[in-house]
Design a protein around this motif. Structure first.
Motif, short mmCIF file in Angstrom:
data_model
loop_
_atom_site.label_atom_id
_atom_site.label_comp_id
_atom_site.label_asym_id
_atom_site.label_seq_id
_atom_site.Cartn_x
_atom_site.Cartn_y
_atom_site.Cartn_z
N CYS A 346 0.86 -1.24 -0.05
CA CYS A 346 0.02 -0.06 0.11
C CYS A 346 0.96 1.21 -0.10
O CYS A 346 1.93 1.17 0.68
CB CYS A 346 -0.93 0.02 1.37
N ILE A 347 0.61 2.22 -0.82
CA ILE A 347 1.25 3.43 -0.78
C ILE A 347 0.73 4.57 0.10
O ILE A 347 1.22 5.57 0.09
CB ILE A 347 1.34 4.11 -2.33
N GLY A 348 -0.46 4.51 0.74
CA GLY A 348 -0.99 5.27 1.69
C GLY A 348 -1.65 6.68 1.02
O GLY A 348 -1.47 7.62 1.54
N CYS A 349 -2.12 6.28 -0.09
CA CYS A 349 -2.72 7.45 -0.89
C CYS A 349 -4.16 7.73 -0.67
O CYS A 349 -4.84 9.01 -0.74
CB CYS A 349 -2.54 7.22 -2.13
N ASN A 350 -4.93 6.73 -0.09
CA ASN A 350 -6.19 7.06 0.31
C ASN A 350 -7.15 7.01 -0.77
O ASN A 350 -8.45 7.46 -0.75
CB ASN A 350 -6.33 8.04 1.33
N ILE A 351 -6.88 6.65 -2.21
CA ILE A 351 -7.73 6.64 -3.17
C ILE A 351 -8.99 5.50 -2.76
O ILE A 351 -9.88 5.94 -3.27
CB ILE A 351 -7.03 6.36 -4.52
N CYS A 352 -8.41 4.57 -2.17
CA CYS A 352 -9.71 3.61 -1.74
C CYS A 352 -10.63 4.36 -1.00
O CYS A 352 -11.88 3.84 -1.19
CB CYS A 352 -8.91 2.56 -1.16
N VAL A 353 -9.98 5.21 -0.13
CA VAL A 353 -11.24 5.99 0.83
C VAL A 353 -12.01 6.89 -0.35
O VAL A 353 -13.25 7.10 0.30
CB VAL A 353 -10.52 6.89 1.79
N THR A 354 -11.58 7.29 -1.31
CA THR A 354 -12.27 8.25 -2.08
C THR A 354 -13.46 7.57 -2.68
O THR A 354 -14.63 8.23 -2.96
CB THR A 354 -11.61 8.97 -3.08
#
Ligand code: ADP
Ligand code: SF4
Length: 693
Positions: A346-354
């Motif tokens: 995981c790169i920790g970008c939070n696109i999943c959260v979006t």
């Protein structure tokens, strides 16, 4: 396959959680996915693949346990009545296809649920306005004693339904600011003067009742866990880490397991720009001594060594993962099989959260198959063998080209990847050098390694291809992944046509700054009409270089879209601390005679200001020159032996990196299939509601 490294053996030891036993220490904590009740089969298949990937425990996302509390417009799961059981059972069955325990997270959202769909009056410990991302203009009423009794009964009913749906673990949600348990524990939301308010003992009463009653109802076969806030970090009021320690000294052995998460979701799921791996360690350390029950915590764990340290140092008993399990659903299995290098970190970008925040369907920058497992039949680790053709040329080794090459290579094509530069990675190589974005290089590193292991893939660096090169080579298929560049003319959303610029102030685009262009000393204007991370990241970089920075944006919030990545407030705080002068609702109109004309985006007032440099973060232009040239020679393709040429990623239409890895993956999946030729059918399965009689 290598044998497992013995250093990691402790991660594979079974451990009991109440009446059930987890096969290992990999614990997929509940996580949203933007699908929920709208896409139940998609969510079930996503979790099934994690079961294949070797997780010891796999949870649902949050499940609304009663219709008097729901969080529309967000899409999670529902267990309001018996009718909902089959949907939840489908997920439990999917999880049980592996060795995993199936967990369900029951949430009574209370003051966090505006009930926009059910139109019920929200219930909370104390009457206050609803606390949501969107500040809905709705208030909750205070719960009476009868309401509390009802709430206990609703919990019991939901627990029985959860057991009937096949779950081994039931988690009562009291973290992230999202569950009634936390609302009762916190003096922000609980200002009662009866036996449920006041002292910590009183505020913990509901927790105690709910856990005991759940145990009475189903606890002989089902483990009862509590997801508990580590710290609301709210100053005078709230539920602090000290309060938690005090509460645990009273009730340490209450549930069968403690699952710890931060008091606010923004703090718990912080991006790598703001928090490192294992960031919650200091808040968790020592809690294990206050209970004889196992504990689980999260921290964007992707390194097996960090995980082992958590167990060996007695900080955690289970390694909780949400995002790492999204980026790599087979993470435990890869550690077990001695395939550490194959982990897609995981790169920790939070696109999943979006995906959750926009109520669409989550996607992942690193794992383009996430939430496509059911609707497209995409498996993160298994791909169909190649079709009729044999050779593919991929032009450009950015995220789109790298992912296309990796997946085509796995399908068994002979692939050549040509890259103009002496390095792979395209935009991620450049952007990962910006402040806070170093983890983004993992998008490149994972794919570089995979490709390096394939004998049917050849990478040619320092090879800028022309249209005639491509036709001469005669590959059967060509994917153009030549990327995009930022526009200097300020065209984006506010301006759809170029602004006047007499070049009297040195003007830069992000590409130039990332390639090391020397920005003059002094006062720099950053104009952000992109609204994602780039404007604020460059502002940080300029401050670090000694510039005075003024950041303007036509939006009413700085980095507006980062509300969806849970970063917006953090970005604003950081820029404020760095002394960046932020001016929302402001646009750049022109650059003339050494001055920039700035105007309120709300009124027709303007002023002229001197700057030493201007950085324009606006729209991007696709690098589609090669594509257009090839298109103009389409009649020659067949003679050259070329069957298809396709533009993928930013060179088709610029977007975040996750869109590029998806485009690369899609190209590879669909080559030599019917989907490739036409877009006349919906290219995925849909789950449609059944009309009632
Ligand atoms: P995406 O996000 O769509 O993958 P990037 O901009 O990250 O796009 O990557 C595009 C890559 O393509 C860059 O590394 C760039 O150097 C490379 N590239 C662009 N044009 C050519 C070309 N004509 N031949 C080979 N490589 C190219
Ligand atoms: Fe990690 Fe980003 Fe994927 Fe989310 S989208 S799992 S943060 S890589």
């Amino acid at each position: 396959m290598n044998p497992r490294d013995t250093r990691y053996d402790c991660l594979f030891e079974p451990l009991a959680i109440g009446p059930v036993t987890a096969a290992n220490r990999f614990y997929q904590v509940p996580h949203c996915n933007g699908g929920g009740y709208r896409d139940p089969s998609a969510v079930a298949e996503m979790r099934r693949i994690k079961a294949e990937g070797g997780w010891g425990v796999i949870f649902t996302e949050q499940v609304e346990l009663h219709h008097s509390s729901e969080i529309t417009p967000f899409i999670e799961l529902r267990l309001w009545e018996d009718k909902d059981v089959p949907m939840l059972a489908r997920m439990a069955d999917a999880i049980h296809t592996g060795d995993a325990l199936a967990g369900i997270e029951l949430a009574y959202s209370g003051i966090n649920g505006p009930n926009l769909y059910t139109r019920e009056i929200p219930l909370a410990p104390t009457a206050l306005p609803i606390r949501t991302f969107t500040n809905d203009p709705v208030q909750a009423r205070s719960m009476t004693k009868r309401d509390i009794k009802n709430l206990r009964r609703w919990h019991r009913d939901a627990c029985i339904r959860a057991r009937d749906a096949g779950y081994d673990l039931i988690c009562l949600y009291g973290a992230h600011g999202f569950g009634a348990i936390q609302h009762f524990l916190s003096t922000i939301t609980n200002q009662r003067s009866d036996e449920y308010g006041g002292s910590l003992k009183n505020r913990a009463r509901l927790l105690e009742e709910l856990v005991s009653e759940a145990r009475d109802a189903v606890g002989d076969t089902v483990g009862i866990t509590v997801r508990m806030s580590l710290d609301e970090a709210n100053g005078e009021y709230g539920f602090s880490n000290d309060d938690l320690r005090e509460m645990m000294s009273l009730h340490g052995d209450l549930p069968d397991l403690w699952d710890f998460a931060h008091g606010a979701w923004e703090d718990c799921s912080a991006t790598s720009r703001f928090k490192e791996e294992a960031a919650q360690e200091s808040l968790i350390t020592g809690l294990r001594e206050l209970t004889s029950k196992p504990i689980v915590g999260v921290g964007r764990f992707t390194s097996a060594d960090t995980m082992v340290r958590q167990l060996k140092n007695g900080i955690l008993d289970f390694i909780g993962c949400a995002r790492p399990s999204i980026a790599d659903p087979w993470l435990p299995r890869k550690i077990d099989e001695g395939r550490i290098e194959d982990i897609r970190e995981c790169i920790g970008c939070n696109i999943c959260v979006t995906g959750d925040m926009t109520m669409s369907l989550s996607r992942c920058t690193q794992n383009p198959t996430f939430m496509e497992e059911w609707r497209k039949g995409w498996h993160p680790e298994i791909i169909q063998q190649r079709g009729a053709s044999e050779t593919v040329l991929v032009v450009g080794a950015g995220p789109a080209g790298l992912e296309a090459t990796r997946a085509l290579g796995e399908r068994g094509y002979e692939v050549v990847l040509a890259e103009a530069k002496t390095q792979t990675g395209g935009r991620v190589t450049l952007e990962s050098q910006l402040p806070g974005l170093s983890a983004w290089a993992r998008v490149r590193d994972y794919r570089d390694y995979q490709i390096s292991q394939m004998s049917n893939v050849n990478l040619y660096l320092d090879n800028k291809l022309t249209a005639s090169d491509i036709l001469e080579f005669g590959f059967e298929h060509v994917a153009l992944a030549t990327g995009a560049h930022w526009r200097k003319d300020a065209v984006a959303r506010y301006h759809t046509h170029a602004i006047p610029n007499d070049s009297s102030i040195p003007t830069f685009i992000p590409d130039e700054l990332m390639r090391g262009a020397a920005v003059p000393a002094g006062k720099v204007l950053v104009y952000d009409d992109d609204h994602y991370y780039m404007g604020s990241v460059l502002a940080e970089q300029l401050v670090a270089a000694g510039n005075e920075v003024i950041l303007i944006t036509p939006a009413s919030l700085v980095a507006q879209w980062t509300v969806n990545t849970l970063e917006q407030e953090k970005i604003q705080q950081r820029l404020l601390a760095l002394g960046v002068d932020m001016q929302p609702n402001t646009a750049l109109l022109a650059i003339n005679s050494g001055k920039a004309t700035l105007s309120s985006s709300l009124q027709s007032q303007s002023l002229q200001v001197e700057f030493d440099a201007v950085v324009i973060v606006a729209g991007r232009r696709a690098n589609d020159g090669l594509w257009l040239e090839l298109l103009s020679t389409e009649k020659q393709w067949a003679d050259a032996g070329v069957q298809s040429i396709k533009c993928i990623g930013d060179c088709e239409a610029p977007a975040p990196i996750a869109w590029a890895t998806y485009a690369g993956h899609r190209f590879a999946r669909e080559l030599d299939t019917e989907l490739c030729a036409t877009n006349s059918v919906v290219p995925f399965r849909r789950e449609l509601v059944q009309l009632s009689e």
